[in-house]
Scaffold this motif. Structure first.
Motif, mmCIF file in Angstrom:
data_model
loop_
_atom_site.group_PDB
_atom_site.id
_atom_site.type_symbol
_atom_site.label_atom_id
_atom_site.label_comp_id
_atom_site.label_asym_id
_atom_site.label_seq_id
_atom_site.Cartn_x
_atom_site.Cartn_y
_atom_site.Cartn_z
ATOM 1 N N LEU A 62 -80.840 -40.223 -23.344
ATOM 2 C CA LEU A 62 -81.794 -39.462 -23.994
ATOM 3 C C LEU A 62 -81.589 -37.822 -23.650
ATOM 4 C CD1 LEU A 62 -84.578 -38.825 -25.376
ATOM 5 C CD2 LEU A 62 -85.518 -39.311 -23.018
ATOM 6 N N GLN A 63 -81.160 -37.291 -22.585
ATOM 7 C CA GLN A 63 -80.996 -36.127 -22.129
ATOM 8 C C GLN A 63 -79.837 -35.699 -23.290
ATOM 9 O OE1 GLN A 63 -80.675 -36.299 -17.947
ATOM 10 N NE2 GLN A 63 -82.509 -34.844 -17.668
ATOM 11 N N ASP A 64 -78.665 -36.774 -22.996
ATOM 12 C CA ASP A 64 -77.441 -36.385 -24.031
ATOM 13 C C ASP A 64 -77.982 -36.374 -25.477
ATOM 14 O OD1 ASP A 64 -75.610 -36.685 -22.028
ATOM 15 O OD2 ASP A 64 -75.208 -38.547 -22.444
ATOM 16 N N LEU A 65 -78.919 -36.842 -26.146
ATOM 17 C CA LEU A 65 -79.241 -36.684 -27.429
ATOM 18 C C LEU A 65 -80.082 -35.540 -27.645
ATOM 19 C CD1 LEU A 65 -80.649 -40.223 -28.141
ATOM 20 C CD2 LEU A 65 -78.804 -39.249 -29.203
ATOM 21 N N LYS A 66 -80.833 -35.013 -26.641
ATOM 22 C CA LYS A 66 -81.643 -33.854 -26.630
ATOM 23 C C LYS A 66 -80.691 -32.467 -26.640
ATOM 24 C CE LYS A 66 -84.557 -34.581 -23.253
ATOM 25 N NZ LYS A 66 -85.777 -34.471 -22.198
ATOM 26 N N TYR A 67 -79.700 -32.539 -25.663
ATOM 27 C CA TYR A 67 -79.018 -31.370 -25.678
ATOM 28 C C TYR A 67 -77.938 -31.631 -26.559
ATOM 29 C CZ TYR A 67 -80.058 -31.793 -20.560
ATOM 30 O OH TYR A 67 -80.816 -31.671 -19.379
ATOM 31 N N GLY A 68 -77.607 -32.588 -27.291
ATOM 32 C CA GLY A 68 -76.813 -32.372 -28.565
ATOM 33 C C GLY A 68 -77.477 -31.770 -29.709
ATOM 34 N N GLN A 69 -79.039 -32.180 -29.649
ATOM 35 C CA GLN A 69 -79.829 -31.229 -30.759
ATOM 36 C C GLN A 69 -79.722 -29.884 -30.396
ATOM 37 O OE1 GLN A 69 -80.880 -32.911 -33.379
ATOM 38 N NE2 GLN A 69 -81.926 -30.986 -34.274
ATOM 39 N N TRP A 70 -79.800 -29.518 -29.033
ATOM 40 C CA TRP A 70 -79.955 -28.171 -28.724
ATOM 41 C C TRP A 70 -78.738 -27.540 -29.149
ATOM 42 C CZ3 TRP A 70 -77.256 -24.774 -25.555
ATOM 43 C CH2 TRP A 70 -77.874 -23.542 -25.575
ATOM 44 N N PHE A 71 -77.804 -28.263 -28.976
ATOM 45 C CA PHE A 71 -76.295 -27.561 -29.194
ATOM 46 C C PHE A 71 -76.105 -27.232 -30.667
ATOM 47 C CE2 PHE A 71 -71.813 -28.151 -30.453
ATOM 48 C CZ PHE A 71 -71.195 -27.111 -29.159
ATOM 49 N N ARG A 72 -76.552 -28.093 -31.641
ATOM 50 C CA ARG A 72 -76.482 -28.028 -32.938
ATOM 51 C C ARG A 72 -77.328 -26.830 -33.325
ATOM 52 N NH1 ARG A 72 -75.942 -33.222 -32.510
ATOM 53 N NH2 ARG A 72 -78.195 -33.838 -32.468
ATOM 54 N N GLY A 73 -78.264 -26.330 -32.815
ATOM 55 C CA GLY A 73 -79.164 -25.342 -33.004
ATOM 56 C C GLY A 73 -78.464 -23.921 -32.452
ATOM 57 N N ALA A 74 -77.858 -24.321 -31.382
ATOM 58 C CA ALA A 74 -77.122 -23.045 -30.407
ATOM 59 C C ALA A 74 -75.903 -22.643 -31.038
ATOM 60 C CB ALA A 74 -77.054 -23.323 -29.300
ATOM 61 N N ASP A 75 -75.391 -23.587 -32.057
ATOM 62 C CA ASP A 75 -73.884 -23.282 -32.707
ATOM 63 C C ASP A 75 -74.415 -22.555 -34.111
ATOM 64 O OD1 ASP A 75 -71.479 -23.086 -33.714
ATOM 65 O OD2 ASP A 75 -71.440 -25.338 -34.128
ATOM 66 N N VAL A 76 -75.045 -21.561 -33.940
ATOM 67 C CA VAL A 76 -75.302 -20.843 -35.284
ATOM 68 C C VAL A 76 -74.527 -20.792 -36.121
ATOM 69 C CG1 VAL A 76 -76.496 -18.537 -35.912
ATOM 70 C CG2 VAL A 76 -76.757 -19.485 -33.497
#
Length: 183
Positions: free
Chosen positions: A4-18
């Motif tokens: 679950l954390q991997d999924l959340k961090y992946g979602q955050w990563f996609r947003g942070a990779d502007v």
């Protein structure tokens, strides 16, 4: 770290990779703060903008840059996930690791400065800046508004961010703070 954390961090990563190049760089982190500042209509030289920029520079220096394992000045998803596994191990460290930047974001999202984030403010920021669809914003906002007051106070906002970065509950509303995760 859980799946679950991997999924959340992946979602955050996609947003942070502007810029969408598959890496988070210092420029991406600065562009994140610029997007929030622009969405709010705040002058780049305002005190809130300066605090946010300084906080994000600190976030890059203290949290993201140390994840750069190969020293190329950019962090890919694997490096970030492994870095979060090393760093975000204890929610008791939230005050040092994430709270300063969260406070700046709270102040920026609180468009009318009343010390609360209402649904319209939440939706404007997370839809226009983080690309979270409006219907997802409304659902997430309602779940995060734990006291059903119609607004998120600073404590509720911090609780959501803590839950997102450190939590393992698959039913936690903050799992979708930066967009709906699936898995």
């Amino acid at each position: 770290m859980t799946a679950l954390q991997d999924l959340k961090y992946g979602q955050w990563f996609r947003g942070a990779d502007v810029d969408g190049d598959g890496f988070i760089t210092q420029q991406d982190v600065r562009m994140m703060s610029e997007r929030y500042i622009a969405a709010r209509g705040t002058a780049p030289d305002s005190p809130t903008s300066r605090l946010l920029t300084e906080g994000m520079d600190g976030f890059w220096t203290n949290v993201i840059a140390p994840m750069d394992q190969d020293g190329d000045g950019k962090v890919d998803l694997r490096e970030m996930t492994e870095g979060f596994r090393r760093v975000l191990t204890d929610a008791a460290l939230y005050p040092e690791q994430i709270e300063p930047v969260t406070n700046c974001f709270f102040d920026l999202v609180d468009l009318n400065g009343d010390g609360k984030i209402d649904q319209a403010e939440f939706q404007q920021m997370f839809n226009s800046v983080a690309g979270v669809p409006g219907e997802d914003c409304a659902t997430v906002f309602a779940a995060l508004d734990r006291d059903a007051s119609g607004a998120l106070d600073r404590a509720e906002f911090h609780q959501a961010v803590t839950e997102f970065f450190y939590g393992n509950d698959p039913d936690a509303p903050a799992n979708h703070l930066f967009g709906r995760i699936t898995g």
